[in-house]
Design a protein around this motif. Structure first.
Motif, PDB file in Angstrom:
ATOM      1  N   ASP A  15     -46.382 -80.527 -48.255  1.00  0.00           N
ATOM      2  CA  ASP A  15     -47.055 -79.511 -47.002  1.00  0.00           C
ATOM      3  C   ASP A  15     -47.563 -78.243 -47.477  1.00  0.00           C
ATOM      4  OD1 ASP A  15     -47.962 -78.391 -44.729  1.00  0.00           O
ATOM      5  OD2 ASP A  15     -46.735 -77.738 -43.705  1.00  0.00           O
ATOM      6  N   SER A  16     -48.793 -78.109 -47.563  1.00  0.00           N
ATOM      7  CA  SER A  16     -49.860 -77.118 -48.740  1.00  0.00           C
ATOM      8  C   SER A  16     -50.226 -76.450 -47.820  1.00  0.00           C
ATOM      9  CB  SER A  16     -50.792 -77.435 -48.997  1.00  0.00           C
ATOM     10  OG  SER A  16     -52.163 -78.182 -47.833  1.00  0.00           O
ATOM     11  N   THR A  17     -49.982 -75.730 -46.492  1.00  0.00           N
ATOM     12  CA  THR A  17     -49.511 -74.975 -45.315  1.00  0.00           C
ATOM     13  C   THR A  17     -49.580 -73.216 -46.603  1.00  0.00           C
ATOM     14  OG1 THR A  17     -49.739 -75.964 -43.604  1.00  0.00           O
ATOM     15  CG2 THR A  17     -49.278 -73.657 -43.176  1.00  0.00           C
ATOM     16  N   SER A  18     -48.090 -73.818 -46.456  1.00  0.00           N
ATOM     17  CA  SER A  18     -47.279 -71.976 -47.098  1.00  0.00           C
ATOM     18  C   SER A  18     -48.425 -71.430 -48.649  1.00  0.00           C
ATOM     19  CB  SER A  18     -46.189 -72.175 -47.956  1.00  0.00           C
ATOM     20  OG  SER A  18     -46.168 -73.489 -49.478  1.00  0.00           O
ATOM     21  N   ILE A  19     -49.271 -72.784 -49.420  1.00  0.00           N
ATOM     22  CA  ILE A  19     -49.835 -72.642 -50.337  1.00  0.00           C
ATOM     23  C   ILE A  19     -51.169 -71.590 -49.559  1.00  0.00           C
ATOM     24  CG2 ILE A  19     -51.463 -73.839 -52.024  1.00  0.00           C
ATOM     25  CD1 ILE A  19     -48.944 -74.927 -52.708  1.00  0.00           C
ATOM     26  N   VAL A  20     -52.116 -72.278 -48.888  1.00  0.00           N
ATOM     27  CA  VAL A  20     -52.854 -71.641 -48.041  1.00  0.00           C
ATOM     28  C   VAL A  20     -52.944 -70.552 -47.827  1.00  0.00           C
ATOM     29  CG1 VAL A  20     -54.666 -72.334 -46.141  1.00  0.00           C
ATOM     30  CG2 VAL A  20     -54.076 -73.886 -47.544  1.00  0.00           C
ATOM     31  N   LEU A  21     -51.609 -69.809 -47.237  1.00  0.00           N
ATOM     32  CA  LEU A  21     -50.908 -68.468 -46.017  1.00  0.00           C
ATOM     33  C   LEU A  21     -51.327 -67.621 -47.630  1.00  0.00           C
ATOM     34  CD1 LEU A  21     -50.658 -66.922 -44.273  1.00  0.00           C
ATOM     35  CD2 LEU A  21     -48.097 -67.160 -44.364  1.00  0.00           C
ATOM     36  N   GLU A  22     -50.560 -68.218 -48.438  1.00  0.00           N
ATOM     37  CA  GLU A  22     -50.500 -67.192 -49.515  1.00  0.00           C
ATOM     38  C   GLU A  22     -51.836 -66.501 -50.427  1.00  0.00           C
ATOM     39  OE1 GLU A  22     -47.726 -65.766 -50.851  1.00  0.00           O
ATOM     40  OE2 GLU A  22     -47.328 -66.618 -49.085  1.00  0.00           O
ATOM     41  N   ASN A  23     -52.272 -67.909 -50.974  1.00  0.00           N
ATOM     42  CA  ASN A  23     -54.113 -67.662 -50.648  1.00  0.00           C
ATOM     43  C   ASN A  23     -54.966 -66.496 -49.900  1.00  0.00           C
ATOM     44  OD1 ASN A  23     -54.012 -69.392 -53.235  1.00  0.00           O
ATOM     45  ND2 ASN A  23     -54.403 -71.197 -52.177  1.00  0.00           N
ATOM     46  N   LYS A  25     -53.159 -64.451 -47.578  1.00  0.00           N
ATOM     47  CA  LYS A  25     -53.491 -63.582 -48.122  1.00  0.00           C
ATOM     48  C   LYS A  25     -53.543 -62.959 -49.163  1.00  0.00           C
ATOM     49  CE  LYS A  25     -48.304 -63.570 -45.543  1.00  0.00           C
ATOM     50  NZ  LYS A  25     -47.262 -64.365 -46.213  1.00  0.00           N
ATOM     51  N   ARG A  26     -53.206 -63.195 -50.197  1.00  0.00           N
ATOM     52  CA  ARG A  26     -53.711 -62.310 -51.587  1.00  0.00           C
ATOM     53  C   ARG A  26     -55.580 -61.683 -51.390  1.00  0.00           C
ATOM     54  NH1 ARG A  26     -50.343 -65.938 -54.089  1.00  0.00           N
ATOM     55  NH2 ARG A  26     -52.371 -67.788 -54.532  1.00  0.00           N
ATOM     56  N   LYS A  27     -56.222 -63.597 -50.574  1.00  0.00           N
ATOM     57  CA  LYS A  27     -57.402 -62.577 -50.229  1.00  0.00           C
ATOM     58  C   LYS A  27     -57.797 -61.792 -49.379  1.00  0.00           C
ATOM     59  CE  LYS A  27     -60.625 -65.128 -51.429  1.00  0.00           C
ATOM     60  NZ  LYS A  27     -61.982 -65.210 -52.580  1.00  0.00           N
ATOM     61  N   LEU A  31     -59.331 -57.785 -50.373  1.00  0.00           N
ATOM     62  CA  LEU A  31     -60.677 -57.395 -49.531  1.00  0.00           C
ATOM     63  C   LEU A  31     -60.044 -56.232 -49.018  1.00  0.00           C
ATOM     64  CD1 LEU A  31     -62.957 -60.706 -48.557  1.00  0.00           C
ATOM     65  CD2 LEU A  31     -63.366 -59.194 -50.397  1.00  0.00           C
ATOM     66  N   GLY A  32     -59.127 -56.088 -48.093  1.00  0.00           N
ATOM     67  CA  GLY A  32     -59.108 -54.918 -47.530  1.00  0.00           C
ATOM     68  C   GLY A  32     -58.919 -55.163 -46.252  1.00  0.00           C
ATOM     69  N   PHE A  81     -61.031 -69.027 -44.682  1.00  0.00           N
ATOM     70  CA  PHE A  81     -60.800 -67.475 -45.371  1.00  0.00           C
ATOM     71  C   PHE A  81     -61.124 -67.526 -46.326  1.00  0.00           C
ATOM     72  CE2 PHE A  81     -58.504 -63.989 -45.632  1.00  0.00           C
ATOM     73  CZ  PHE A  81     -59.033 -62.657 -45.932  1.00  0.00           C
ATOM     74  N   ALA A  82     -59.258 -68.107 -47.442  1.00  0.00           N
ATOM     75  CA  ALA A  82     -58.903 -68.111 -48.186  1.00  0.00           C
ATOM     76  C   ALA A  82     -60.879 -68.673 -49.221  1.00  0.00           C
ATOM     77  CB  ALA A  82     -58.075 -68.937 -48.711  1.00  0.00           C
ATOM     78  N   SER A  83     -61.139 -69.249 -48.982  1.00  0.00           N
ATOM     79  CA  SER A  83     -62.463 -69.834 -50.027  1.00  0.00           C
ATOM     80  C   SER A  83     -63.875 -69.219 -49.741  1.00  0.00           C
ATOM     81  CB  SER A  83     -62.504 -70.975 -49.666  1.00  0.00           C
ATOM     82  OG  SER A  83     -61.580 -72.706 -49.808  1.00  0.00           O
ATOM     83  N   ASN A  84     -63.915 -68.704 -48.169  1.00  0.00           N
ATOM     84  CA  ASN A  84     -65.163 -67.338 -48.427  1.00  0.00           C
ATOM     85  C   ASN A  84     -64.608 -66.118 -48.370  1.00  0.00           C
ATOM     86  OD1 ASN A  84     -66.852 -70.180 -47.820  1.00  0.00           O
ATOM     87  ND2 ASN A  84     -65.207 -70.794 -46.548  1.00  0.00           N
TER      88      ASN A  84
END
Length: 106
Positions: A15-23, A25-27, A31-32, A81-84
């Motif tokens: 399940d990649s959900t946690s990875i996507v969430l971390e990405n 959060k970093r984004k 960006l503030g 969001f993480a991608s864009n």
């Protein structure tokens, strides 16, 4: 990065959900922007989506959503969001909604 449909976790064993969430959060931090992810709500900057009683409320209107579709939709929104680096516009949201539910937005 793709998000695995929650219904398919047993087939793929991940399940990649946690990875996507971390990405995401970093984004958001870079960006503030404010990022809130809860069971029934997601906020990305000024964009807010809530799933309450089978209804999805967004800045673009209200839509039908089942709980498993909501889980998938949240993952797709976070991935977008993480991608864009921004929340989706109306057209992009309609595509994400269709990908998560198989239904055209009203």
């Amino acid at each position: 990065m793709s998000v695995i449909d929650q219904r398919d976790k047993h087939r793929f064993g991940e399940d990649s959900t946690s990875i996507v969430l971390e990405n995401a959060k970093r984004k958001a931090a870079s960006l503030g922007l404010r990022l809130v992810v809860e069971d029934d709500r997601i906020e990305i900057g000024d964009f807010k989506a809530e799933a309450i009683g089978g209804e999805l409320r967004t800045p673009f209107g209200s839509y039908l959503v089942e709980s498993d579709e909501w889980d998938l939709l949240k993952g797709l929104l976070l991935n977008f969001f993480a991608s864009n680096g921004r929340p989706p516009n109306l057209r992009e949201f309609a595509e994400i909604y269709f990908a998560a539910t198989g239904r055209e937005p009203p």
